[in-house]
Design a protein around this motif. Structure first.
Motif, mmCIF file in Angstrom:
data_model
loop_
_atom_site.group_PDB
_atom_site.id
_atom_site.type_symbol
_atom_site.label_atom_id
_atom_site.label_comp_id
_atom_site.label_asym_id
_atom_site.label_seq_id
_atom_site.Cartn_x
_atom_site.Cartn_y
_atom_site.Cartn_z
ATOM 1 N N LYS A 105 35.382 49.804 36.297
ATOM 2 C CA LYS A 105 34.101 50.191 35.709
ATOM 3 C C LYS A 105 33.104 49.040 35.668
ATOM 4 O O LYS A 105 31.907 49.269 35.524
ATOM 5 N N VAL A 106 33.592 47.800 35.776
ATOM 6 C CA VAL A 106 32.691 46.651 35.660
ATOM 7 C C VAL A 106 32.647 45.784 36.911
ATOM 8 O O VAL A 106 31.824 44.867 36.993
ATOM 9 N N VAL A 107 33.531 46.034 37.880
ATOM 10 C CA VAL A 107 33.490 45.270 39.132
ATOM 11 C C VAL A 107 33.551 46.231 40.314
ATOM 12 O O VAL A 107 34.050 47.349 40.197
ATOM 13 N N LYS A 108 33.050 45.767 41.452
ATOM 14 C CA LYS A 108 33.057 46.576 42.661
ATOM 15 C C LYS A 108 34.388 46.420 43.398
ATOM 16 O O LYS A 108 35.189 45.547 43.084
ATOM 17 N N ASN A 109 34.576 47.284 44.400
ATOM 18 C CA ASN A 109 35.871 47.362 45.079
ATOM 19 C C ASN A 109 36.324 46.035 45.680
ATOM 20 O O ASN A 109 37.497 45.666 45.591
ATOM 21 N N LYS A 110 35.407 45.317 46.309
ATOM 22 C CA LYS A 110 35.776 44.071 46.974
ATOM 23 C C LYS A 110 36.373 43.073 45.992
ATOM 24 O O LYS A 110 37.421 42.463 46.259
ATOM 25 N N LEU A 111 35.728 42.912 44.854
ATOM 26 C CA LEU A 111 36.228 41.987 43.837
ATOM 27 C C LEU A 111 37.509 42.515 43.208
ATOM 28 O O LEU A 111 38.443 41.748 42.948
ATOM 29 N N LEU A 112 37.572 43.812 42.993
ATOM 30 C CA LEU A 112 38.765 44.405 42.390
ATOM 31 C C LEU A 112 39.993 44.175 43.268
ATOM 32 O O LEU A 112 41.043 43.721 42.785
ATOM 33 N N PHE A 113 39.864 44.462 44.561
ATOM 34 C CA PHE A 113 41.007 44.303 45.460
ATOM 35 C C PHE A 113 41.345 42.829 45.693
ATOM 36 O O PHE A 113 42.509 42.478 45.903
ATOM 37 N N THR A 114 40.326 41.976 45.641
ATOM 38 C CA THR A 114 40.588 40.538 45.735
ATOM 39 C C THR A 114 41.398 40.077 44.532
ATOM 40 O O THR A 114 42.369 39.323 44.665
ATOM 41 N N PHE A 115 41.003 40.541 43.361
ATOM 42 C CA PHE A 115 41.724 40.209 42.127
ATOM 43 C C PHE A 115 43.170 40.695 42.201
ATOM 44 O O PHE A 115 44.111 39.945 41.914
ATOM 45 N N ILE A 116 43.349 41.951 42.604
ATOM 46 C CA ILE A 116 44.699 42.518 42.697
ATOM 47 C C ILE A 116 45.546 41.725 43.690
ATOM 48 O O ILE A 116 46.712 41.413 43.426
ATOM 49 N N GLY A 117 44.956 41.388 44.831
ATOM 50 C CA GLY A 117 45.691 40.644 45.847
ATOM 51 C C GLY A 117 46.115 39.267 45.369
ATOM 52 O O GLY A 117 47.277 38.865 45.539
ATOM 53 N N ILE A 118 45.186 38.541 44.751
ATOM 54 C CA ILE A 118 45.491 37.187 44.274
ATOM 55 C C ILE A 118 46.566 37.225 43.195
ATOM 56 O O ILE A 118 47.530 36.447 43.222
ATOM 57 N N VAL A 119 46.410 38.136 42.243
ATOM 58 C CA VAL A 119 47.374 38.218 41.138
ATOM 59 C C VAL A 119 48.746 38.652 41.649
ATOM 60 O O VAL A 119 49.774 38.095 41.243
ATOM 61 N N THR A 120 48.772 39.628 42.544
ATOM 62 C CA THR A 120 50.049 40.108 43.076
ATOM 63 C C THR A 120 50.789 39.003 43.822
ATOM 64 O O THR A 120 51.986 38.766 43.595
ATOM 65 N N VAL A 121 50.081 38.324 44.713
ATOM 66 C CA VAL A 121 50.699 37.227 45.468
ATOM 67 C C VAL A 121 51.163 36.126 44.519
ATOM 68 O O VAL A 121 52.266 35.578 44.665
ATOM 69 N N GLY A 122 50.331 35.814 43.531
ATOM 70 C CA GLY A 122 50.697 34.775 42.566
ATOM 71 C C GLY A 122 51.944 35.130 41.780
ATOM 72 O O GLY A 122 52.840 34.297 41.595
#
Length: 205
Positions: free
Chosen positions: A172-189
């Protein structure tokens, strides 16, 4: 991923070293992920109304000692009501794992001999909607079944950082590109941290 109350509970259940390890790796992941996202300059991926919102200065209200105590008591009640259901569900799942699921099955799926154990634990945590209090009873049951610390902490971080309901709210507060970047970074981490702790956790846990 964890507040002071949760840290105290973690320490009481798993001991100081594991609790502090969870906090430290969580902080490392948060700082690293935040730094990477900052370097990617994704400010335009935040929903417009967040950036355009103006700040409001609110004068702090002076409270008497009695009012502070009343406020503190109300906050305690609110916190207990908020986390009680998660603890109850977590205890139920933990009891199921501890009493009904054979150790050899848990070991086969989440044991250190399974090279995909950390991946499985992280993915399993995603659809769950719980806070740190709800994951502790489950984590305790998994630890009793011989699951590696890295796998357990990956599960806990997956639940608290990547749960599907949390991602829906974040959308609701971020767009798809940032959301998927966040998910990717956190998942890999989380996965890297999980495998690292499984491999070397014995040196400092």
């Amino acid at each position: 991923m964890v507040d002071l109350g949760a840290l105290v509970l973690l320490m009481s259940v798993f001991g100081t070293k594991i609790a502090l390890t969870y906090v430290v790796v969580g902080l490392v992941l948060a700082v690293t992920g935040g730094t990477i996202i900052d370097k990617l300059h994704m400010e335009d991926q935040v929903v417009r109304f967040i950036n355009s919102s103006s700040s409001v200065d609110i004068e702090a209200q002076e409270l008497s000692r009695k009012e502070r105590m009343t406020y503190a008591a109300e906050q305690v009640k609110a916190t207990v009501k908020k986390v009680f259901i998660y603890i109850l569900v977590g205890v139920g799942i933990g009891a199921l794992i501890h009493n009904w699921i054979p150790t050899d099955i848990i070991q086969k799926i989440l044991g250190t001999d399974n090279p995909f154990s950390v991946l499985i634990a992280t993915v399993v945590g995603v659809p769950m909607y719980a806070d740190i209090f709800g994951t502790i009873p489950i984590a305790e049951a998994l630890l009793a079944k011989g699951v590696g610390v890295g796998t357990i902490l990956s599960f806990m971080m997956g639940v608290t950082a990547l749960s599907l309901p949390s991602m829906i709210m974040l959308k609701k507060v971020v767009k798809n590109k940032l959301l998927f970047t966040f998910i990717g970074i956190v998942t890999v981490g989380i996965i890297i941290i999980g495998y690292f702790l499984n491999a070397f956790g014995g040196f400092f846990i």
